[in-house]
Design a protein around this motif. Sequence first.
Motif, short mmCIF file in Angstrom:
data_model
loop_
_atom_site.label_atom_id
_atom_site.label_comp_id
_atom_site.label_asym_id
_atom_site.label_seq_id
_atom_site.Cartn_x
_atom_site.Cartn_y
_atom_site.Cartn_z
N LEU A 46 0.82 -1.09 -0.03
CA LEU A 46 -0.02 0.03 -0.67
C LEU A 46 0.93 1.17 0.30
CD1 LEU A 46 -2.53 -2.19 1.49
CD2 LEU A 46 -3.83 -0.37 2.33
N GLU A 47 0.21 2.29 -0.78
CA GLU A 47 0.92 2.85 -0.66
C GLU A 47 0.09 4.10 0.31
OE1 GLU A 47 2.24 5.66 -4.28
OE2 GLU A 47 1.45 4.14 -5.18
N ASP B 140 -8.03 0.30 -0.96
CA ASP B 140 -7.42 -0.37 -0.36
C ASP B 140 -7.83 0.37 1.37
OD1 ASP B 140 -5.30 -1.50 -1.64
OD2 ASP B 140 -4.05 0.68 -1.91
N GLN B 141 -8.52 1.59 1.12
CA GLN B 141 -9.13 1.73 2.53
C GLN B 141 -10.11 0.99 2.90
OE1 GLN B 141 -10.19 5.96 2.55
NE2 GLN B 141 -8.58 6.70 1.83
N MET B 142 -10.65 1.13 1.64
CA MET B 142 -12.19 0.26 1.72
C MET B 142 -11.80 -1.61 1.82
SD MET B 142 -15.04 1.96 1.38
CE MET B 142 -13.69 2.56 2.09
N LYS B 143 -10.93 -1.86 1.66
CA LYS B 143 -10.13 -3.15 2.28
C LYS B 143 -9.87 -3.77 3.76
CE LYS B 143 -8.54 -4.60 -2.36
NZ LYS B 143 -7.13 -5.15 -2.81
N ILE B 144 -9.56 -2.48 4.08
CA ILE B 144 -9.50 -2.29 5.51
C ILE B 144 -10.45 -2.10 6.20
CG2 ILE B 144 -8.35 -0.55 7.36
CD1 ILE B 144 -6.02 -0.11 5.15
N LEU C 159 -3.58 -2.92 10.97
CA LEU C 159 -4.23 -2.79 9.29
C LEU C 159 -4.19 -1.11 9.37
CD1 LEU C 159 -7.39 -4.90 9.36
CD2 LEU C 159 -5.83 -5.23 8.38
N MET C 160 -4.01 -0.05 10.16
CA MET C 160 -4.61 0.76 10.25
C MET C 160 -2.75 1.64 9.54
SD MET C 160 -7.67 2.39 9.53
CE MET C 160 -8.88 2.11 9.55
N SER C 161 -1.90 1.06 10.36
CA SER C 161 -0.31 1.85 10.25
C SER C 161 0.58 0.88 8.94
CB SER C 161 0.59 0.76 11.52
OG SER C 161 0.45 -0.33 11.92
N ILE D 7 0.05 -5.32 8.29
CA ILE D 7 -0.39 -5.79 8.27
C ILE D 7 -0.46 -5.53 6.16
CG2 ILE D 7 -3.24 -7.25 7.24
CD1 ILE D 7 -3.06 -7.43 10.79
N ASP D 8 -0.34 -5.42 4.82
CA ASP D 8 -0.61 -5.47 4.30
C ASP D 8 -1.89 -5.92 3.48
OD1 ASP D 8 -0.61 -4.42 1.76
OD2 ASP D 8 1.21 -5.07 1.20
#
Length: 445
Positions: free
Chosen positions: A3-4, A144-148, A396-398, A401-402
Amino acid sequence: MSLEWKTVELKSITNITMGQSPKSEFYNDSFEGMPFLQGNKTFGDKYPSFELYTTSTKKVAKESSVLMSVRAPVGDLNIAKEDICIGRGVCGIQMKEGNNEFLYYLLKANISHLINKESGTVFGSINKKDIETFEITLPKDFKDQMKILNILKNIDKKIEVCKDLNKNLEQLSQNLFRKWFIDFDLKNDFNMSEPFKESNLGEIPESWEIKTIGDLSDVKGRIGWRGYTTNDLVDEGPWVVGGKEITSGFIDFNSAKHLTREKYDESPEIMLRDKDLIIAKTGTIGPIAMYYEIYGEATLNPNVGLIRSKNIAPALLLTFFKTPRAQYYLNEFTTSSVQPAINQTTIKQLEVALPSDKQLLNKIGAKFEEINLLQFNLNEVTKKLQRLRDTLLPKLMSGEIDVSKINCDLIITSHYLSARFPVIQHLFIKSYNLTSRLSDTAINV
Protein backbone atom coordinates in the motif's frame (compact mmCIF):
# COMPACT_ATOMS: atom_id res chain seq x y z
CA MET A 1 3.01 -3.96 -4.44
CA SER A 2 2.41 -2.78 -0.88
CA LEU A 3 0.00 0.00 0.00
CA GLU A 4 0.95 3.62 -0.56
CA TRP A 5 0.26 5.85 2.43
CA LYS A 6 -0.09 9.58 2.93
CA THR A 7 0.06 11.75 6.03
CA VAL A 8 -2.33 14.71 6.13
CA GLU A 9 -3.88 17.13 8.56
CA LEU A 10 -7.43 16.12 9.39
CA LYS A 11 -8.86 19.39 8.05
CA SER A 12 -7.60 18.57 4.55
CA ILE A 13 -9.77 15.45 4.22
CA THR A 14 -12.75 16.25 6.49
CA ASN A 15 -15.31 18.89 7.39
CA ILE A 16 -15.46 19.48 11.14
CA THR A 17 -18.52 20.86 12.95
CA MET A 18 -18.09 21.83 16.61
CA GLY A 19 -21.23 21.57 18.72
CA GLN A 20 -23.02 24.48 20.37
CA SER A 21 -26.10 24.09 22.56
CA PRO A 22 -29.23 25.86 21.26
CA LYS A 23 -31.29 28.21 23.41
CA SER A 24 -33.73 26.63 25.85
CA GLU A 25 -36.82 27.59 23.84
CA PHE A 26 -35.76 25.23 21.04
CA TYR A 27 -35.77 22.10 23.26
CA ASN A 28 -38.61 19.61 23.59
CA ASP A 29 -39.18 16.04 24.75
CA SER A 30 -41.96 15.31 22.26
CA PHE A 31 -39.72 14.10 19.41
CA GLU A 32 -40.16 17.29 17.39
CA GLY A 33 -37.29 18.27 15.15
CA MET A 34 -34.04 16.31 15.43
CA PRO A 35 -32.38 14.52 18.36
CA PHE A 36 -30.03 16.59 20.49
CA LEU A 37 -26.73 15.24 21.79
CA GLN A 38 -24.90 17.02 24.58
CA GLY A 39 -21.26 16.27 25.24
CA ASN A 40 -21.46 15.83 29.00
CA LYS A 41 -22.43 12.17 28.68
CA THR A 42 -20.20 9.31 27.62
CA PHE A 43 -21.69 7.63 24.58
CA GLY A 44 -18.74 5.52 23.36
CA ASP A 45 -19.44 2.39 21.29
CA LYS A 46 -23.03 2.30 22.51
CA TYR A 47 -25.25 4.47 20.34
CA PRO A 48 -26.63 7.32 22.47
CA SER A 49 -30.24 7.51 23.55
CA PHE A 50 -31.87 10.89 23.16
CA GLU A 51 -33.91 12.51 25.92
CA LEU A 52 -34.24 15.86 24.19
CA TYR A 53 -35.10 16.99 20.67
CA THR A 54 -34.67 20.41 19.14
CA THR A 55 -36.06 22.46 16.29
CA SER A 56 -32.74 24.31 16.04
CA THR A 57 -30.54 23.47 13.07
CA LYS A 58 -27.62 25.66 14.11
CA LYS A 59 -25.03 22.93 14.68
CA VAL A 60 -25.82 19.65 12.95
CA ALA A 61 -23.84 16.46 12.49
CA LYS A 62 -25.17 14.94 9.30
CA GLU A 63 -26.23 11.32 9.06
CA SER A 64 -23.18 9.00 8.80
CA SER A 65 -20.88 11.66 10.30
CA VAL A 66 -18.41 10.53 12.94
CA LEU A 67 -19.46 11.81 16.37
CA MET A 68 -16.61 12.57 18.76
CA SER A 69 -16.68 13.82 22.32
CA VAL A 70 -14.27 16.73 22.79
CA ARG A 71 -14.80 17.46 26.47
CA ALA A 72 -14.92 15.34 29.63
CA PRO A 73 -14.25 12.75 28.32
CA VAL A 74 -12.29 13.32 25.13
CA GLY A 75 -12.29 10.65 22.46
CA ASP A 76 -15.58 8.77 22.53
CA LEU A 77 -16.51 7.88 18.95
CA ASN A 78 -19.68 6.84 17.19
CA ILE A 79 -21.42 7.21 13.84
CA ALA A 80 -24.60 9.28 13.50
CA LYS A 81 -27.57 7.21 12.34
CA GLU A 82 -29.53 10.34 11.48
CA ASP A 83 -29.04 14.10 11.42
CA ILE A 84 -28.25 15.17 15.01
CA CYS A 85 -28.08 18.61 16.60
CA ILE A 86 -24.87 18.58 18.64
CA GLY A 87 -24.21 20.59 21.77
CA ARG A 88 -21.09 21.67 23.53
CA GLY A 89 -18.63 18.87 24.04
CA VAL A 90 -19.37 17.05 20.78
CA CYS A 91 -18.16 17.50 17.22
CA GLY A 92 -19.24 15.97 13.93
CA ILE A 93 -16.57 14.96 11.42
CA GLN A 94 -17.37 14.09 7.82
CA MET A 95 -15.10 13.01 4.97
CA LYS A 96 -14.94 15.47 2.07
CA GLU A 97 -14.36 12.55 -0.27
CA GLY A 98 -14.37 9.03 1.03
CA ASN A 99 -16.16 6.80 3.50
CA ASN A 100 -17.16 7.97 6.98
CA GLU A 101 -17.10 4.44 8.39
CA PHE A 102 -13.45 4.17 7.39
CA LEU A 103 -12.87 7.54 9.05
CA TYR A 104 -14.43 6.16 12.25
CA TYR A 105 -11.94 3.27 12.41
CA LEU A 106 -9.07 5.54 11.36
CA LEU A 107 -9.82 7.92 14.24
CA LYS A 108 -10.31 5.02 16.63
CA ALA A 109 -6.84 3.71 15.80
CA ASN A 110 -5.29 7.13 16.44
CA ILE A 111 -7.51 8.50 19.20
CA SER A 112 -4.89 8.15 21.95
CA HIS A 113 -2.64 10.64 20.12
CA LEU A 114 -5.51 13.12 19.85
CA ILE A 115 -6.36 12.68 23.54
CA ASN A 116 -2.78 13.69 24.34
CA LYS A 117 -3.64 17.16 23.04
CA GLU A 118 -6.32 17.76 25.67
CA SER A 119 -5.94 20.63 28.11
CA GLY A 120 -7.84 22.01 31.11
CA THR A 121 -7.43 21.66 34.85
CA VAL A 122 -11.00 20.66 35.74
CA PHE A 123 -12.34 19.13 32.53
CA GLY A 124 -10.01 17.90 29.82
CA SER A 125 -10.95 19.16 26.36
CA ILE A 126 -9.67 19.72 22.85
CA ASN A 127 -10.56 22.58 20.52
CA LYS A 128 -11.27 22.79 16.82
CA LYS A 129 -7.68 23.75 15.99
CA ASP A 130 -6.43 20.64 17.79
CA ILE A 131 -8.68 18.52 15.60
CA GLU A 132 -8.01 20.38 12.35
CA THR A 133 -4.23 20.19 12.67
CA PHE A 134 -4.15 16.61 13.88
CA GLU A 135 -1.94 14.62 11.50
CA ILE A 136 -3.18 11.24 10.43
CA THR A 137 -1.81 8.57 8.05
CA LEU A 138 -4.05 6.62 5.68
CA PRO A 139 -3.83 4.63 2.42
CA LYS A 140 -3.82 6.82 -0.70
CA ASP A 141 -6.01 4.44 -2.68
CA PHE A 142 -9.73 4.45 -1.78
CA LYS A 143 -9.97 0.73 -2.69
CA ASP A 144 -7.31 -0.09 -0.11
CA GLN A 145 -9.22 1.92 2.48
CA MET A 146 -12.32 -0.16 1.70
CA LYS A 147 -10.39 -3.42 2.09
CA ILE A 148 -9.36 -2.39 5.59
CA LEU A 149 -12.89 -1.22 6.36
CA ASN A 150 -14.45 -4.50 5.24
CA ILE A 151 -12.28 -6.54 7.60
CA LEU A 152 -13.04 -4.40 10.64
CA LYS A 153 -16.69 -3.86 9.77
CA ASN A 154 -17.35 -7.60 9.46
CA ILE A 155 -15.84 -8.28 12.87
CA ASP A 156 -18.03 -5.57 14.40
CA LYS A 157 -21.08 -7.02 12.64
CA LYS A 158 -20.44 -10.40 14.24
CA ILE A 159 -19.93 -8.72 17.61
CA GLU A 160 -23.30 -7.01 17.26
CA VAL A 161 -24.99 -10.25 16.25
CA CYS A 162 -23.55 -11.98 19.33
CA LYS A 163 -24.73 -9.12 21.54
CA ASP A 164 -28.20 -9.15 19.98
CA LEU A 165 -28.49 -12.91 20.42
CA ASN A 166 -27.50 -12.54 24.05
CA LYS A 167 -30.09 -9.82 24.61
CA ASN A 168 -32.75 -11.99 23.02
CA LEU A 169 -31.74 -14.99 25.11
CA GLU A 170 -32.01 -12.79 28.20
CA GLN A 171 -35.49 -11.75 27.12
CA LEU A 172 -36.32 -15.39 26.48
CA SER A 173 -35.35 -16.37 30.02
CA GLN A 174 -37.48 -13.55 31.44
CA ASN A 175 -40.42 -14.56 29.22
CA LEU A 176 -40.17 -18.16 30.41
CA PHE A 177 -39.91 -17.12 34.05
CA ARG A 178 -43.01 -14.98 33.64
CA LYS A 179 -44.86 -17.83 31.95
CA TRP A 180 -43.92 -20.53 34.45
CA PHE A 181 -43.54 -18.64 37.76
CA ILE A 182 -45.94 -15.70 37.45
CA ASP A 183 -48.69 -16.92 35.08
CA PHE A 184 -48.09 -20.53 36.22
CA ASP A 185 -48.70 -21.75 32.68
CA LEU A 186 -46.94 -25.13 32.74
CA LYS A 187 -49.53 -27.37 31.12
CA ASN A 188 -48.09 -27.50 27.59
CA ASP A 189 -44.44 -27.49 28.58
CA PHE A 190 -44.51 -29.78 31.64
CA ASN A 191 -48.00 -31.36 31.57
CA MET A 192 -48.80 -29.71 34.88
CA SER A 193 -52.14 -28.14 35.77
CA GLU A 194 -53.75 -27.80 39.20
CA PRO A 195 -56.07 -25.52 41.20
CA PHE A 196 -54.76 -22.42 42.94
CA LYS A 197 -54.51 -21.36 46.56
CA GLU A 198 -53.97 -18.01 48.25
CA SER A 199 -50.53 -17.00 49.51
CA ASN A 200 -48.79 -13.82 50.58
CA LEU A 201 -47.58 -13.59 46.98
CA GLY A 202 -51.09 -13.92 45.60
CA GLU A 203 -52.60 -17.03 44.02
CA ILE A 204 -50.16 -19.88 43.41
CA PRO A 205 -50.65 -23.54 42.38
CA GLU A 206 -51.94 -25.68 45.23
CA SER A 207 -48.83 -27.87 45.54
CA TRP A 208 -46.37 -24.95 45.37
CA GLU A 209 -44.71 -23.33 48.37
CA ILE A 210 -43.19 -19.99 49.26
CA LYS A 211 -39.42 -20.05 49.75
CA THR A 212 -37.03 -17.31 50.78
CA ILE A 213 -33.62 -16.65 49.26
CA GLY A 214 -32.26 -17.69 52.65
CA ASP A 215 -33.94 -21.11 52.19
CA LEU A 216 -32.47 -21.53 48.72
CA SER A 217 -28.96 -20.18 49.11
CA ASP A 218 -26.17 -18.98 51.34
CA VAL A 219 -25.79 -15.20 51.26
CA LYS A 220 -22.43 -13.79 52.31
CA GLY A 221 -20.39 -10.60 52.12
CA ARG A 222 -17.03 -9.22 53.11
CA ILE A 223 -16.83 -8.68 56.85
CA GLY A 224 -16.23 -5.00 57.63
CA TRP A 225 -13.06 -5.33 59.70
CA ARG A 226 -11.56 -7.43 56.93
CA GLY A 227 -11.77 -4.58 54.49
CA TYR A 228 -8.67 -3.71 52.52
CA THR A 229 -6.76 -0.63 51.44
CA THR A 230 -5.08 0.26 48.16
CA ASN A 231 -1.92 -1.28 49.62
CA ASP A 232 -3.60 -4.69 49.28
CA LEU A 233 -4.18 -4.22 45.54
CA VAL A 234 -1.43 -5.70 43.38
CA ASP A 235 -0.63 -6.34 39.71
CA GLU A 236 -1.11 -10.10 39.93
CA GLY A 237 -2.98 -12.47 42.19
CA PRO A 238 -6.62 -13.45 42.91
CA TRP A 239 -9.28 -11.19 41.44
CA VAL A 240 -11.34 -8.89 43.62
CA VAL A 241 -14.66 -7.90 42.03
CA GLY A 242 -17.19 -5.21 42.87
CA GLY A 243 -20.37 -3.66 41.54
CA LYS A 244 -18.71 -1.76 38.71
CA GLU A 245 -17.46 -5.08 37.29
CA ILE A 246 -21.05 -6.27 36.76
CA THR A 247 -21.80 -5.27 33.17
CA SER A 248 -24.85 -6.45 31.20
CA GLY A 249 -25.22 -9.52 33.39
CA PHE A 250 -21.58 -10.58 33.20
CA ILE A 251 -18.44 -9.90 35.22
CA ASP A 252 -16.03 -7.64 33.33
CA PHE A 253 -12.56 -8.58 34.50
CA ASN A 254 -10.99 -5.82 32.39
CA SER A 255 -11.78 -3.37 35.19
CA ALA A 256 -11.25 -5.78 38.10
CA LYS A 257 -8.28 -5.51 40.45
CA HIS A 258 -5.99 -8.12 41.99
CA LEU A 259 -5.65 -8.76 45.71
CA THR A 260 -2.67 -9.96 47.70
CA ARG A 261 -2.63 -13.66 48.52
CA GLU A 262 -2.59 -12.83 52.23
CA LYS A 263 -5.74 -10.70 52.05
CA TYR A 264 -7.47 -13.26 49.80
CA ASP A 265 -6.74 -16.15 52.22
CA GLU A 266 -8.06 -14.08 55.12
CA SER A 267 -11.71 -14.53 54.03
CA PRO A 268 -12.32 -18.11 52.83
CA GLU A 269 -16.10 -17.70 53.18
CA ILE A 270 -16.23 -15.32 50.19
CA MET A 271 -13.79 -17.12 47.92
CA LEU A 272 -15.87 -17.55 44.78
CA ARG A 273 -16.91 -20.95 43.48
CA ASP A 274 -18.24 -21.97 40.09
CA LYS A 275 -21.72 -20.50 39.41
CA ASP A 276 -21.79 -18.30 42.50
CA LEU A 277 -23.92 -15.18 41.99
CA ILE A 278 -22.47 -11.74 42.62
CA ILE A 279 -24.97 -8.98 43.46
CA ALA A 280 -24.35 -5.26 43.90
CA LYS A 281 -25.61 -4.25 47.36
CA THR A 282 -24.11 -0.76 47.77
CA GLY A 283 -24.49 2.26 45.51
CA THR A 284 -26.36 0.98 42.47
CA ILE A 285 -28.45 -1.82 43.97
CA GLY A 286 -29.43 -4.99 42.12
CA PRO A 287 -27.07 -5.68 39.17
CA ILE A 288 -26.21 -9.37 39.31
CA ALA A 289 -23.94 -11.77 37.43
CA MET A 290 -22.72 -15.33 37.59
CA TYR A 291 -19.09 -16.23 38.31
CA TYR A 292 -17.42 -19.10 36.45
CA GLU A 293 -14.37 -20.94 37.76
CA ILE A 294 -12.49 -20.55 34.46
CA TYR A 295 -11.93 -16.92 35.45
CA GLY A 296 -9.52 -18.06 38.18
CA GLU A 297 -9.43 -17.35 41.90
CA ALA A 298 -11.61 -14.43 42.95
CA THR A 299 -13.14 -12.76 45.97
CA LEU A 300 -15.46 -9.82 46.74
CA ASN A 301 -15.02 -6.22 47.65
CA PRO A 302 -17.39 -4.78 50.31
CA ASN A 303 -19.88 -3.42 47.74
CA VAL A 304 -21.16 -6.79 46.54
CA GLY A 305 -22.65 -9.89 48.08
CA LEU A 306 -22.30 -13.57 47.28
CA ILE A 307 -25.36 -15.78 46.70
CA ARG A 308 -24.48 -19.48 46.60
CA SER A 309 -27.30 -21.79 45.54
CA LYS A 310 -28.04 -24.75 47.82
CA ASN A 311 -30.97 -26.61 46.25
CA ILE A 312 -31.99 -24.74 43.12
CA ALA A 313 -30.36 -24.25 39.73
CA PRO A 314 -28.12 -21.16 39.94
CA ALA A 315 -29.33 -19.92 36.54
CA LEU A 316 -32.96 -20.03 37.75
CA LEU A 317 -31.99 -18.04 40.82
CA LEU A 318 -30.11 -15.58 38.61
CA THR A 319 -33.15 -15.13 36.36
CA PHE A 320 -35.40 -14.51 39.36
CA PHE A 321 -33.12 -11.76 40.71
CA LYS A 322 -33.36 -9.98 37.35
CA THR A 323 -37.18 -9.86 37.39
CA PRO A 324 -38.89 -6.49 37.99
CA ARG A 325 -40.38 -7.72 41.29
CA ALA A 326 -37.02 -8.79 42.71
CA GLN A 327 -35.30 -5.61 41.55
CA TYR A 328 -38.09 -3.49 43.04
CA TYR A 329 -37.76 -5.32 46.37
CA LEU A 330 -33.99 -4.82 46.48
CA ASN A 331 -34.28 -1.09 45.84
CA GLU A 332 -37.32 -0.62 48.11
CA PHE A 333 -35.45 -1.83 51.18
CA THR A 334 -32.26 0.17 50.93
CA THR A 335 -30.97 1.51 54.23
CA SER A 336 -29.52 4.90 53.22
CA SER A 337 -30.40 7.68 50.81
CA VAL A 338 -26.85 9.08 50.72
CA GLN A 339 -25.11 5.81 49.81
CA PRO A 340 -27.91 3.31 49.10
CA ALA A 341 -27.23 -0.15 50.51
CA ILE A 342 -29.09 -3.35 51.24
CA ASN A 343 -27.97 -5.83 53.88
CA GLN A 344 -27.67 -9.59 53.63
CA THR A 345 -30.55 -10.26 56.00
CA THR A 346 -32.93 -8.33 53.75
CA ILE A 347 -31.72 -10.20 50.68
CA LYS A 348 -32.35 -13.51 52.47
CA GLN A 349 -35.98 -12.50 53.19
CA LEU A 350 -36.91 -12.05 49.52
CA GLU A 351 -39.63 -14.59 48.66
CA VAL A 352 -40.44 -16.63 45.56
CA ALA A 353 -43.08 -19.29 44.79
CA LEU A 354 -41.65 -22.63 43.67
CA PRO A 355 -43.03 -26.10 42.91
CA SER A 356 -42.64 -28.53 45.81
CA ASP A 357 -42.06 -31.29 43.23
CA LYS A 358 -38.25 -31.41 43.13
CA GLN A 359 -38.21 -33.28 39.83
CA LEU A 360 -40.29 -30.55 38.18
CA LEU A 361 -38.11 -27.84 39.74
CA ASN A 362 -34.99 -29.56 38.40
CA LYS A 363 -36.49 -29.85 34.90
CA ILE A 364 -37.35 -26.16 34.87
CA GLY A 365 -33.94 -25.27 36.27
CA ALA A 366 -32.23 -27.26 33.51
CA LYS A 367 -33.95 -25.07 30.89
CA PHE A 368 -32.54 -21.92 32.47
CA GLU A 369 -29.11 -23.53 32.82
CA GLU A 370 -29.13 -24.26 29.08
CA ILE A 371 -29.98 -20.66 28.23
CA ASN A 372 -27.36 -19.37 30.65
CA LEU A 373 -24.63 -21.59 29.16
CA LEU A 374 -25.45 -20.25 25.70
CA GLN A 375 -25.27 -16.69 27.01
CA PHE A 376 -21.92 -17.36 28.64
CA ASN A 377 -20.48 -18.87 25.46
CA LEU A 378 -21.78 -16.03 23.32
CA ASN A 379 -20.23 -13.53 25.71
CA GLU A 380 -16.89 -15.34 25.47
CA VAL A 381 -17.07 -15.28 21.66
CA THR A 382 -17.89 -11.56 21.80
CA LYS A 383 -14.79 -10.91 23.91
CA LYS A 384 -12.62 -12.93 21.49
CA LEU A 385 -13.95 -10.98 18.53
CA GLN A 386 -13.35 -7.69 20.35
CA ARG A 387 -9.77 -8.71 21.09
CA LEU A 388 -9.30 -9.71 17.44
CA ARG A 389 -10.65 -6.37 16.23
CA ASP A 390 -8.57 -4.38 18.72
CA THR A 391 -5.45 -6.32 17.71
CA LEU A 392 -6.04 -5.90 13.98
CA LEU A 393 -7.09 -2.23 14.10
CA PRO A 394 -3.65 -0.64 14.72
CA LYS A 395 -1.91 -3.20 12.50
CA LEU A 396 -4.25 -2.50 9.58
CA MET A 397 -4.17 1.27 10.03
CA SER A 398 -0.36 1.37 10.24
CA GLY A 399 0.32 -0.90 7.27
CA GLU A 400 1.81 -3.66 9.42
CA ILE A 401 -0.77 -5.94 7.78
CA ASP A 402 -0.63 -5.38 4.03
CA VAL A 403 -4.10 -5.82 2.54
CA SER A 404 -2.96 -5.01 -1.00
CA LYS A 405 -2.05 -8.66 -1.58
CA ILE A 406 -5.34 -10.18 -0.46
CA ASN A 407 -8.92 -9.98 -1.61
CA CYS A 408 -10.64 -8.67 1.51
CA ASP A 409 -14.20 -8.49 0.22
CA LEU A 410 -17.09 -9.13 2.57
CA ILE A 411 -17.58 -12.79 1.64
CA ILE A 412 -13.95 -13.80 2.09
CA THR A 413 -13.71 -11.85 5.33
CA SER A 414 -16.85 -13.55 6.61
CA HIS A 415 -15.46 -16.96 5.68
CA TYR A 416 -12.22 -16.14 7.47
CA LEU A 417 -14.08 -15.18 10.64
CA SER A 418 -16.23 -18.30 10.48
CA ALA A 419 -13.10 -20.44 10.21
CA ARG A 420 -11.40 -18.46 12.98
CA PHE A 421 -14.40 -18.78 15.31
CA PRO A 422 -16.48 -21.80 14.20
CA VAL A 423 -18.23 -21.75 17.58
CA ILE A 424 -20.07 -18.63 16.37
CA GLN A 425 -22.00 -20.58 13.74
CA HIS A 426 -22.74 -23.36 16.23
CA LEU A 427 -24.06 -20.93 18.82
CA PHE A 428 -26.23 -19.13 16.27
CA ILE A 429 -27.90 -22.40 15.26
CA LYS A 430 -28.22 -23.61 18.85
CA SER A 431 -29.77 -20.37 20.06
CA TYR A 432 -32.36 -20.44 17.27
CA ASN A 433 -33.24 -24.05 18.03
CA LEU A 434 -33.44 -23.42 21.76
CA THR A 435 -35.87 -20.57 21.31
CA SER A 436 -38.31 -22.54 19.21
CA ARG A 437 -38.02 -25.65 21.37
CA LEU A 438 -38.48 -24.23 24.85
CA SER A 439 -41.76 -22.44 24.52
CA ASP A 440 -44.30 -21.31 21.98
CA THR A 441 -44.30 -17.93 23.72
CA ALA A 442 -40.56 -17.38 23.33
CA ILE A 443 -39.36 -14.51 21.23
CA ASN A 444 -37.44 -14.95 18.00
CA VAL A 445 -33.70 -14.49 18.06
